[in-house]
Motif scaffolding. Structure first.
Motif, PDB file in Angstrom:
ATOM      1  N   UNK A  69      -4.276  -1.344   1.618  1.00 39.60           N
ATOM      2  CA  UNK A  69      -4.063  -2.767   1.884  1.00 39.60           C
ATOM      3  C   UNK A  69      -4.236  -3.586   0.602  1.00 39.60           C
ATOM      4  N   UNK A  70      -5.082  -3.122  -0.297  1.00 43.20           N
ATOM      5  CA  UNK A  70      -5.322  -3.864  -1.541  1.00 43.20           C
ATOM      6  C   UNK A  70      -4.119  -3.812  -2.462  1.00 43.20           C
ATOM      7  N   UNK A  71      -3.451  -2.674  -2.518  1.00 44.76           N
ATOM      8  CA  UNK A  71      -2.230  -2.569  -3.335  1.00 44.76           C
ATOM      9  C   UNK A  71      -1.156  -3.481  -2.774  1.00 44.76           C
ATOM     10  N   UNK A  72      -1.022  -3.492  -1.451  1.00 46.84           N
ATOM     11  CA  UNK A  72      -0.024  -4.361  -0.835  1.00 46.84           C
ATOM     12  C   UNK A  72      -0.367  -5.834  -1.046  1.00 46.84           C
ATOM     13  N   UNK A 114      -1.917  -7.085  -3.607  1.00 45.13           N
ATOM     14  CA  UNK A 114      -1.581  -7.398  -4.999  1.00 45.13           C
ATOM     15  C   UNK A 114      -0.082  -7.620  -5.144  1.00 45.13           C
ATOM     16  N   UNK A 115       0.725  -6.756  -4.529  1.00 44.05           N
ATOM     17  CA  UNK A 115       2.174  -6.921  -4.615  1.00 44.05           C
ATOM     18  C   UNK A 115       2.616  -8.252  -4.014  1.00 44.05           C
ATOM     19  N   UNK A 116       2.128  -8.560  -2.803  1.00 45.82           N
ATOM     20  CA  UNK A 116       2.582  -9.778  -2.135  1.00 45.82           C
ATOM     21  C   UNK A 116       1.998 -11.034  -2.778  1.00 45.82           C
ATOM     22  N   UNK A 117       0.792 -10.961  -3.330  1.00 43.45           N
ATOM     23  CA  UNK A 117       0.227 -12.109  -4.044  1.00 43.45           C
ATOM     24  C   UNK A 117       1.003 -12.363  -5.335  1.00 43.45           C
ATOM     25  N   UNK A 118       1.358 -11.307  -6.037  1.00 39.41           N
ATOM     26  CA  UNK A 118       2.163 -11.456  -7.248  1.00 39.41           C
ATOM     27  C   UNK A 118       3.532 -12.038  -6.914  1.00 39.41           C
ATOM     28  N   UNK A 119       4.105 -11.593  -5.800  1.00 38.40           N
ATOM     29  CA  UNK A 119       5.393 -12.142  -5.382  1.00 38.40           C
ATOM     30  C   UNK A 119       5.270 -13.624  -5.062  1.00 38.40           C
ATOM     31  N   UNK A 120       4.210 -14.013  -4.370  1.00 34.12           N
ATOM     32  CA  UNK A 120       3.999 -15.429  -4.067  1.00 34.12           C
ATOM     33  C   UNK A 120       3.790 -16.257  -5.320  1.00 34.12           C
ATOM     34  N   UNK A 121       3.034 -15.725  -6.265  1.00 36.39           N
ATOM     35  CA  UNK A 121       2.826 -16.434  -7.531  1.00 36.39           C
ATOM     36  C   UNK A 121       4.112 -16.578  -8.329  1.00 36.39           C
ATOM     37  N   UNK A 122       4.922 -15.542  -8.331  1.00 37.23           N
ATOM     38  CA  UNK A 122       6.202 -15.621  -9.042  1.00 37.23           C
ATOM     39  C   UNK A 122       7.138 -16.624  -8.385  1.00 37.23           C
ATOM     40  N   UNK A 147       5.407  12.055  -2.543  1.00 35.44           N
ATOM     41  CA  UNK A 147       5.182  11.418  -1.251  1.00 35.44           C
ATOM     42  C   UNK A 147       3.699  11.414  -0.890  1.00 35.44           C
ATOM     43  N   UNK A 148       2.965  12.466  -1.234  1.00 38.27           N
ATOM     44  CA  UNK A 148       1.521  12.498  -0.990  1.00 38.27           C
ATOM     45  C   UNK A 148       0.826  11.389  -1.777  1.00 38.27           C
ATOM     46  N   UNK A 149       1.183  11.232  -3.039  1.00 43.30           N
ATOM     47  CA  UNK A 149       0.554  10.199  -3.870  1.00 43.30           C
ATOM     48  C   UNK A 149       0.862   8.795  -3.343  1.00 43.30           C
ATOM     49  N   UNK A 150       2.109   8.554  -2.954  1.00 39.86           N
ATOM     50  CA  UNK A 150       2.467   7.223  -2.452  1.00 39.86           C
ATOM     51  C   UNK A 150       1.714   6.915  -1.170  1.00 39.86           C
ATOM     52  N   UNK A 151       1.677   7.879  -0.248  1.00 35.42           N
ATOM     53  CA  UNK A 151       1.034   7.638   1.040  1.00 35.42           C
ATOM     54  C   UNK A 151      -0.463   7.424   0.874  1.00 35.42           C
ATOM     55  N   UNK A 152      -1.099   8.211   0.033  1.00 34.34           N
ATOM     56  CA  UNK A 152      -2.549   8.128  -0.075  1.00 34.34           C
ATOM     57  C   UNK A 152      -3.044   7.085  -1.076  1.00 34.34           C
ATOM     58  N   UNK A 153      -2.176   6.573  -1.912  1.00 32.27           N
ATOM     59  CA  UNK A 153      -2.582   5.528  -2.861  1.00 32.27           C
ATOM     60  C   UNK A 153      -2.205   4.131  -2.371  1.00 32.27           C
ATOM     61  N   UNK A 156       8.763  -1.564   0.797  1.00 37.58           N
ATOM     62  CA  UNK A 156       9.111  -0.151   0.689  1.00 37.58           C
ATOM     63  C   UNK A 156       7.871   0.731   0.750  1.00 37.58           C
ATOM     64  N   UNK A 157       6.850   0.409  -0.034  1.00 44.37           N
ATOM     65  CA  UNK A 157       5.635   1.221  -0.029  1.00 44.37           C
ATOM     66  C   UNK A 157       4.959   1.207   1.332  1.00 44.37           C
ATOM     67  N   UNK A 158       4.934   0.040   1.992  1.00 45.20           N
ATOM     68  CA  UNK A 158       4.320  -0.053   3.309  1.00 45.20           C
ATOM     69  C   UNK A 158       5.076   0.788   4.328  1.00 45.20           C
TER      70      UNK A 158
END
Length: 80
Positions: free
Chosen positions: A25-28, A30-38, A16-22, A71-73
């Motif tokens: 906004x850039x990770x999110x 990337x996820x949402x841009x990849x979803x839009x591209x797919x 949980x520490x790793x998820x919260x601190x990693x 989920x990560x957000x």
């Protein structure tokens, strides 16, 4: 194989520490841009008659990336 409760508790804290601190906004982004591209790829493949299976896979991939990003957000908002 028996795992002690203290080991599971430590593992949960560490994950949980790793998820919260990693999760930034850039990770999110990337996820949402990849979803839009797919999703866009799925739309393009759906126009071709012989590419139905690939289009469905692209749609499922987009849904998976969107779900993971949400989920990560949410996890970082609740646990952070």
């Amino acid at each position: 194989m028996i795992i002690e409760q203290s080991t599971l508790y430590h593992l949960w804290q560490r994950v949980s520490y790793e998820i919260v601190h990693k999760t930034t906004i850039w990770v999110l982004l990337v996820f949402f841009t990849t979803a839009g591209g797919s999703w866009h790829l799925g739309n393009i493949l759906a126009k071709h008659n012989a590419r139905g299976r690939e289009a469905n896979l692209a749609y499922k991939t987009a849904i998976g990336y969107t779900a993971a990003g949400i989920f990560f957000w949410l996890f970082s908002m609740v646990m952070g």
